[in-house]
Design a protein around this motif. Structure first.
Motif, short mmCIF file in Angstrom:
data_model
loop_
_atom_site.label_atom_id
_atom_site.label_comp_id
_atom_site.label_asym_id
_atom_site.label_seq_id
_atom_site.Cartn_x
_atom_site.Cartn_y
_atom_site.Cartn_z
N TYR A 192 -5.88 -5.56 -81.64
CA TYR A 192 -7.08 -5.66 -82.48
C TYR A 192 -6.71 -5.95 -83.93
CZ TYR A 192 -11.61 -4.71 -84.53
OH TYR A 192 -12.80 -4.83 -85.23
N ASN A 193 -7.45 -6.88 -84.52
CA ASN A 193 -7.26 -7.23 -85.93
C ASN A 193 -8.59 -7.04 -86.65
OD1 ASN A 193 -7.22 -9.05 -88.38
ND2 ASN A 193 -5.12 -9.36 -87.68
N GLY A 194 -8.62 -6.12 -87.61
CA GLY A 194 -9.86 -5.83 -88.31
C GLY A 194 -10.37 -6.97 -89.14
N HIS A 195 -9.45 -7.78 -89.69
CA HIS A 195 -9.86 -8.92 -90.51
C HIS A 195 -10.65 -9.94 -89.68
CE1 HIS A 195 -9.71 -11.97 -93.65
NE2 HIS A 195 -9.24 -12.83 -92.76
N TYR A 196 -10.19 -10.19 -88.46
CA TYR A 196 -10.86 -11.16 -87.58
C TYR A 196 -11.91 -10.50 -86.68
CZ TYR A 196 -7.13 -14.33 -88.99
OH TYR A 196 -6.26 -15.11 -89.72
N ARG A 197 -11.97 -9.17 -86.73
CA ARG A 197 -12.94 -8.41 -85.95
C ARG A 197 -12.88 -8.75 -84.45
NH1 ARG A 197 -18.37 -8.45 -89.83
NH2 ARG A 197 -17.34 -7.53 -91.66
N GLY A 198 -11.69 -8.71 -83.94
CA GLY A 198 -11.53 -8.99 -82.52
C GLY A 198 -10.10 -8.78 -82.08
N HIS A 199 -9.89 -8.90 -80.77
CA HIS A 199 -8.55 -8.79 -80.19
C HIS A 199 -7.93 -10.19 -80.11
CE1 HIS A 199 -10.72 -5.21 -78.76
NE2 HIS A 199 -9.55 -4.61 -78.81
N GLY A 200 -6.63 -10.24 -80.27
CA GLY A 200 -5.98 -11.54 -80.20
C GLY A 200 -4.48 -11.45 -80.32
N LEU A 201 -3.85 -12.62 -80.33
CA LEU A 201 -2.41 -12.75 -80.47
C LEU A 201 -2.11 -13.62 -81.68
CD1 LEU A 201 -1.52 -13.43 -76.72
CD2 LEU A 201 -1.27 -11.26 -77.95
N LYS A 202 -0.99 -13.34 -82.32
CA LYS A 202 -0.62 -14.11 -83.51
C LYS A 202 0.55 -15.04 -83.22
CE LYS A 202 -2.23 -12.13 -87.75
NZ LYS A 202 -1.83 -11.77 -89.13
N TYR A 203 0.51 -16.19 -83.90
CA TYR A 203 1.57 -17.19 -83.80
C TYR A 203 1.90 -17.66 -85.21
CZ TYR A 203 -0.04 -17.26 -78.97
OH TYR A 203 -0.42 -16.89 -77.70
N GLN A 204 3.11 -18.14 -85.38
CA GLN A 204 3.54 -18.67 -86.67
C GLN A 204 4.14 -20.05 -86.45
OE1 GLN A 204 5.17 -16.40 -90.42
NE2 GLN A 204 6.71 -16.46 -88.84
N ALA A 205 3.80 -20.98 -87.34
CA ALA A 205 4.23 -22.36 -87.12
C ALA A 205 4.63 -23.02 -88.43
CB ALA A 205 3.11 -23.16 -86.45
N VAL A 206 5.50 -24.02 -88.29
CA VAL A 206 5.88 -24.89 -89.41
C VAL A 206 5.46 -26.32 -89.06
CG1 VAL A 206 7.80 -25.93 -90.68
CG2 VAL A 206 7.82 -23.47 -90.15
N VAL A 207 4.73 -26.94 -89.97
CA VAL A 207 4.29 -28.33 -89.78
C VAL A 207 5.02 -29.21 -90.78
CG1 VAL A 207 2.34 -29.92 -89.89
CG2 VAL A 207 2.03 -27.63 -88.94
N THR A 208 5.54 -30.32 -90.30
CA THR A 208 6.24 -31.28 -91.14
C THR A 208 5.35 -32.48 -91.43
OG1 THR A 208 7.32 -31.96 -89.07
CG2 THR A 208 8.61 -30.63 -90.59
N PRO A 209 5.67 -33.29 -92.43
CA PRO A 209 4.78 -34.38 -92.84
C PRO A 209 4.51 -35.45 -91.78
CG PRO A 209 6.31 -33.89 -94.60
CD PRO A 209 6.77 -33.11 -93.40
N ASP A 210 5.26 -35.46 -90.69
CA ASP A 210 4.97 -36.42 -89.62
C ASP A 210 3.90 -35.89 -88.67
OD1 ASP A 210 6.51 -34.44 -88.52
OD2 ASP A 210 7.93 -35.78 -87.53
N GLY A 211 3.31 -34.72 -89.00
CA GLY A 211 2.23 -34.16 -88.20
C GLY A 211 2.69 -33.34 -87.02
N ILE A 212 3.98 -33.07 -86.93
CA ILE A 212 4.54 -32.37 -85.78
C ILE A 212 4.78 -30.90 -86.10
CG2 ILE A 212 6.54 -32.25 -84.23
CD1 ILE A 212 4.60 -34.62 -83.80
N THR A 213 4.48 -30.04 -85.14
CA THR A 213 4.82 -28.63 -85.25
C THR A 213 6.29 -28.50 -84.89
OG1 THR A 213 2.58 -28.01 -84.60
CG2 THR A 213 4.28 -26.30 -84.49
N SER A 214 7.13 -28.33 -85.90
CA SER A 214 8.58 -28.35 -85.70
C SER A 214 9.18 -26.96 -85.48
CB SER A 214 9.26 -29.02 -86.90
OG SER A 214 8.77 -30.33 -87.07
#
Length: 274
Positions: free
Chosen positions: A101-123
């Motif tokens: 549970y995340n109070g900021h989003y007021r719901g249950h969920g999972l978190k992910y972290q990503a890096v995006v490069t200028p070619d539009g790809i999640t690297s």
């Protein structure tokens, strides 16, 4: 395998009621669920170890291209990408409801972290993690800083030290740039904050792109922890998003920076040979 991949893609785009899919593919609903989850797991096992940090994306030649593309806009000399986290809602889990549970989003969920490069790809992508955990906790657990130290640092040959740009939640380091503190920043630093904020939106576009392509991921009632591998869905969705970008010759981010992504064959070859 072709039919199985078609089933995965059709279900991911949603709305895809299992009854409709059963009529479309001539398979029973339980069979479709088994096929869908098995292919998701196979893709995850095959590619996630390299999706966590795609060294081919961070070759020196690519780092030079990325930093040059970003440098033409804000005054950031050696920035090569943007990092942020996202929260993907799931149905209320049976186990560990508090952790999800995340109070900021007021719901249950999972978190992910990503890096995006200028070619539009999640690297780089990391997850899933508990919905209540902070982005900085994920960053530390991912050991991304150690990987960037290997791939980004060319000072031993009198070269530059490249870095990512993140929001103020991250900690500044040799490989991480964050906004200047407003309380102590001068006019020039505030101008840099403003210009970098305008380009950092690219990582937000990445998260939106995954959700718009694969609406299945954004419908929380299909994301039932304990009944299916919901933690893998977003990772595989990101991988398929990358392929979509390659097959379409780019996306909004790559066109904005004028950096063309490689071909799908080059991308897959690079992932399989790391």
């Amino acid at each position: 395998m072709t039919l199985a991949l078609m089933i995965v893609l059709r279900r991911m785009v949603f709305p895809a009621c299992l009854v409709d899919l059963s009529l479309l593919f001539g398979k029973g609903k339980s069979t479709l669920i088994v096929i869908f989850n098995e292919i998701i797991e196979k893709i995850y096992i095959k590619f996630y170890p390299v999706l966590k940090f795609d060294y081919c994306q961070f070759w020196e030649s690519n780092l030079m291209r990325f930093s040059q593309a970003i440098r033409e806009r804000p005054p950031a000399m050696y920035c090569v990408g943007f990092i942020d986290g996202t929260f993907n809602k799931i149905a209320r889990p049976i186990v560990d409801q508090e952790g999800a549970y995340n109070g900021h989003y007021r719901g249950h969920g999972l978190k992910y972290q990503a890096v995006v490069t200028p070619d539009g790809i999640t690297s780089f992508i990391m997850g899933p993690d508990n919905g209540r955990n902070h982005n900085v906790c994920m960053y530390r657990e991912s050991q991304l800083d150690a990987m960037m130290c290997i791939a980004f640092n060319f000072t031993n040959i009198n070269g530059p030290c490249y870095y990512l740009y993140g929001d103020p939640a991250y900690t500044a380091s040799d490989h991480m740039m964050i906004p200047f503190r407003r309380q102590t920043a001068d006019e020039q630093e505030l101008a840099i904050n403003k210009s970098m904020s305008a380009v950092r939106i690219s990582v937000e576009h990445k998260f939106a792109h995954v959700g718009s392509l694969w609406a299945f991921l954004k419908y929380s009632q299909t994301q039932r922890s304990g009944r299916s591998p919901v933690g893998l869905y977003y990772i595989v969705g990101t991988f398929l998003k990358n392929l979509h970008v390659y097959y379409n010759g780019g996306n909004q981010t790559s066109k904005k920076y004028g950096v063309a992504p490689p071909t799908p064959e080059q991308y897959i070859y690079g992932l399989l040979n790391q």
